[in-house]
Design an enzyme around this catalytic site. Sequence first.
Site, short mmCIF file in Angstrom:
data_model
loop_
_atom_site.label_atom_id
_atom_site.label_comp_id
_atom_site.label_asym_id
_atom_site.label_seq_id
_atom_site.Cartn_x
_atom_site.Cartn_y
_atom_site.Cartn_z
N GLY A 27 52.02 40.72 46.13
CA GLY A 27 50.57 40.73 46.32
C GLY A 27 50.10 41.95 47.09
CG HIS A 55 49.80 39.77 42.13
ND1 HIS A 55 49.88 39.05 43.29
CD2 HIS A 55 51.09 40.01 41.75
CE1 HIS A 55 51.15 38.86 43.61
NE2 HIS A 55 51.90 39.43 42.68
CB CYS A 60 52.11 37.53 48.64
SG CYS A 60 52.71 37.66 46.94
CB CYS A 100 59.26 36.95 46.09
SG CYS A 100 58.58 36.85 47.77
CD GLU A 133 53.65 33.60 47.31
OE1 GLU A 133 54.77 33.91 46.87
OE2 GLU A 133 53.37 33.65 48.53
#
Length: 269
Positions: free
Chosen positions: A214, A156, A211, A77, A202
């Site tokens: 992301g 993703h 995110c 993350c 998410e």
Amino acid sequence: MEHKIHFTKMHGAGNDYIYVDTLYYNIEEPEELARRWSDRHKGIGSDGLVLIGRSPIPEADFTMRIFNADGSEAMMCGNASRCVGKYVYEKGLTTSKEVRLLTPSGIKTIHLSVRDGLVDASTVDMGEPVFENPLQFLPQGTGLREGTFVSMGNPHYVVFTEDIDAVEQEGRGLEHHPAFPERCNIEFAEMRPDGIRVRVWERGSGITQACGTGACAVAVAAALTGRAERRSRILMDGGTLDVKWCLQDNHVYLTGPAEFVFEGEIELS
């Protein structure tokens, strides 16, 4: 027997997590605690739980484990990484403005911007993007949208559309689509004059304010498909992130704010 766990709530562009220093607390069953504590009505409220530890190897300074709101463990993350950088610096766990963080997806280096002893921004080297199928199109007839697959240490699927709010209805179906056997993070993105507007579903948490991985995936997908250059402003629900896909080393660099929200103690029975 009950004992109390001290926690810190932080967010990066609205992507909020509960942070616990495992140097002081032995956290057993973090999957269950992530589910319980992340509940925004009956718990602390967050997108998940982050455990910070000392690195067992000399190549890194600290470790980070992330558990989503549904208890599943995440590989990486970006926003949490930047928050960990601020945490360890401002808590006095390090004096270095460069923090090497061991994650399940490898070692990530965080560069801290410090002013008057406080971290006002941080940049994390997210490494190279991976394209298992860079212009992936889901099977026709599924009713699901076509998009671009990018891995930033976690998977993703980026959909460019003028209807980004549709991610609220379609995100779950895309996350669990058979094309993604390990499930997938979903981003709906719209090109705008001031940047790329993005909404996120998410994996393991649903709709989130932001995110980090992301944002990186969207910037890479936009460059890959000719929609943008290699640097983009990513406008998310909770704030703006800056992403640079460097031509020299092929690494993606994520920059943005990290903020403390509050601290507290919670009883663990």
